[in-house]
Scaffold this active site. Structure first.
Site, PDB file in Angstrom:
ATOM      1  N   ASN A 171      44.573 -41.440 -13.313  1.00  0.00           N
ATOM      2  CA  ASN A 171      44.304 -40.102 -13.831  1.00  0.00           C
ATOM      3  C   ASN A 171      45.458 -39.677 -14.737  1.00  0.00           C
ATOM      4  OD1 ASN A 171      43.076 -37.480 -13.986  1.00  0.00           O
ATOM      5  ND2 ASN A 171      44.557 -36.726 -12.476  1.00  0.00           N
TER       6      ASN A 171
ATOM      7  N   HIS B 208      47.462 -36.202 -15.843  1.00  0.00           N
ATOM      8  CA  HIS B 208      47.614 -34.811 -15.415  1.00  0.00           C
ATOM      9  C   HIS B 208      48.660 -34.149 -16.306  1.00  0.00           C
ATOM     10  CE1 HIS B 208      47.596 -31.384 -12.691  1.00  0.00           C
ATOM     11  NE2 HIS B 208      48.916 -31.378 -12.806  1.00  0.00           N
TER      12      HIS B 208
ATOM     13  N   SER C 193      51.677 -36.805 -16.884  1.00  0.00           N
ATOM     14  CA  SER C 193      51.880 -37.967 -16.012  1.00  0.00           C
ATOM     15  C   SER C 193      50.595 -38.771 -15.918  1.00  0.00           C
ATOM     16  CB  SER C 193      52.227 -37.515 -14.577  1.00  0.00           C
ATOM     17  OG  SER C 193      53.293 -36.593 -14.560  1.00  0.00           O
TER      18      SER C 193
ATOM     19  N   ASP D  10      46.477 -34.772  -7.103  1.00  0.00           N
ATOM     20  CA  ASP D  10      47.570 -34.942  -8.065  1.00  0.00           C
ATOM     21  C   ASP D  10      48.828 -35.508  -7.397  1.00  0.00           C
ATOM     22  OD1 ASP D  10      45.903 -33.847 -10.058  1.00  0.00           O
ATOM     23  OD2 ASP D  10      46.561 -31.816  -9.579  1.00  0.00           O
TER      24      ASP D  10
HETATM   25  C1  GAR Z   1      43.964 -32.991 -20.413  1.00  0.00           C
HETATM   26  O1  GAR Z   1      45.033 -32.159 -20.752  1.00  0.00           O
HETATM   27  C2  GAR Z   1      44.193 -33.652 -19.060  1.00  0.00           C
HETATM   28  O2  GAR Z   1      45.552 -33.965 -18.835  1.00  0.00           O
HETATM   29  C3  GAR Z   1      43.733 -32.568 -18.122  1.00  0.00           C
HETATM   30  O3  GAR Z   1      42.582 -32.048 -18.732  1.00  0.00           O
HETATM   31  C4  GAR Z   1      42.692 -32.172 -20.133  1.00  0.00           C
HETATM   32  C5  GAR Z   1      41.449 -32.893 -20.627  1.00  0.00           C
HETATM   33  O4  GAR Z   1      41.410 -32.896 -22.012  1.00  0.00           O
HETATM   34  N1  GAR Z   1      43.464 -33.088 -16.815  1.00  0.00           N
HETATM   35  C6  GAR Z   1      43.659 -32.401 -15.696  1.00  0.00           C
HETATM   36  O5  GAR Z   1      44.071 -31.275 -15.673  1.00  0.00           O
HETATM   37  C7  GAR Z   1      43.336 -33.174 -14.425  1.00  0.00           C
HETATM   38  N2  GAR Z   1      43.904 -32.519 -13.304  1.00  0.00           N
HETATM   39  P1  GAR Z   1      40.517 -33.941 -22.783  1.00  0.00           P
HETATM   40  O6  GAR Z   1      39.104 -33.779 -22.218  1.00  0.00           O
HETATM   41  O7  GAR Z   1      40.588 -33.506 -24.220  1.00  0.00           O
HETATM   42  O8  GAR Z   1      41.073 -35.313 -22.546  1.00  0.00           O
END
Ligand code: GAR
Length: 215
Positions: free
Chosen positions: A112, A114, A141, A150
Site C-alpha cells: 500500500n 500511504h 510510505s 497503516d
Molecule cells: C494517494 O495520496 C494515496 O497515498 C492515498 O490516497 C491517494 C490516492 O490518490 N492513500 C491513502 O490514503 C491510503 N490510506 P490516487 O488515486 O490519485 O493514487
C-alpha cells in the site's frame, strides 16, 4: 532493466488513480518490470479506470454497496484477484478497510502507499494531521499490509519539507508528486525479487531492513 520475467500484478483503486498511472507510465517506459493482469475498483466512477482502458489493462468493478458485509465483499475480491494468480497486489488509493481474512490471504504479497511518514499520521487527512502537529517534515510510505491499519513493515519512504505557507492542499500536491516516484521505485525493487517479508520483518537482498529505504 533486468531481463528477468515481469511479475504479474493486480492493482486495486477507488478513485483518481494517479499512483496507478505513475506505475503504468513507469512500466511503459521500461522502468518497471511488471505486467498488470487486472485493475479492480470498488467504484464504477473511478477515474483511474479510464486510462487502464487506454493502456489495454483489463478492469473489473466490484461494487461494495452490493454486499451485505465486509467479509462477503472481500471474499468476492479474493476470488477475482486469485483468477490472475498475482505475485503482488498493489493498493493504489483503494479506500477500504480490509478484513483480517483478506490480509492473511495475501500475507507478504500486499503493498500500500500511504501519504505520511509512517508511523506518523495513520488514517485519513494526513496532510492536515501533519500541519496540526506542526511537523517540519512530511511525506509518503510504501508498506506491506498487515492487520494493523497503516501499520505494516515499511519498505520505502520519501520526505518533503513543510513550508510555513503550506495548507493541506499545497502540501498534498507536493507529497503526491513524490508518491509518483516512490511507488514505482518500491514496486521495482519487489519486481527484482529483492524483497521478502518473513515473520513480520522485511528483508532486502537477504538483509533485515532496520530502517525504511529513502528516495
Ligand atoms: C494517494 O495520496 C494515496 O497515498 C492515498 O490516497 C491517494 C490516492 O490518490 N492513500 C491513502 O490514503 C491510503 N490510506 P490516487 O488515486 O490519485 O493514487
Amino acid at each position: 532493466m533486468s531481463n528477468t520475467h515481469p511479475i504479474n500484478v493486480v492493482a486495486l483503486i477507488s478513485g483518481r488513480g494517479s499512483n496507478l498511472q505513475s506505475l503504468i507510465n513507469a512500466q511503459q517506459q521500461g522502468k518497471l518490470n511488471v505486467e498488470f493482469s487486472s485493475v479492480i475498483s470498488n467504484r464504477d466512477d473511478a477515474a483511474g479506470l479510464q486510462f487502464c482502458e487506454r493502456a489495454n489493462i483489463p478492469t473489473t468493478v466490484i461494487n461494495h454497496t452490493l454486499f451485505k458485509d465486509r467479509l462477503s465483499y472481500d471474499k468476492e475480491l479474493i476470488k477475482e484477484i486469485d483468477r490472475h494468480n498475482p505475485y503482488l497486489i498493489i493498493l493504489a488509493g483503494f479506500m477500504r478497510i480490509l478484513s483480517p481474512e483478506f490480509v492473511a490471504h495475501y500475507s507478504g504479497r500486499l503493498v500500500n502507499i500511504h501519504p505520511s511518514l509512517l508511523p506518523n499520521f495513520k488514517g485519513l487527512h494526513t496532510h492536515q494531521q501533519a500541519l496540526d502537529a506542526e511537523a517540519t517534515e512530511h511525506g509518503a510510505s510504501v508498506h506491506f499490509v498487515t492487520e494493523e491499519l497503516d501499520g505494516g513493515p515499511i519498505l520505502m519512504q520519501t520526505a518533503v519539507k513543510v513550508k510555513e505557507s503550506d495548507d493541506a492542499d499545497t502540501l498534498s500536491q507536493r507529497v503526491l508528486k513524490q508518491e509518483h516516484k516512490l511507488y514505482p521505485a518500491a514496486v521495482q525493487l519487489i519486481a527484482e525479487r529483492r524483497v521478502e517479508l518473513k515473520n513480520g520483518k522485511l528483508y532486502v537482498d537477504d538483509s533485515e531492513l532496520k530502517q525504511p529505504l529513502r528516495i
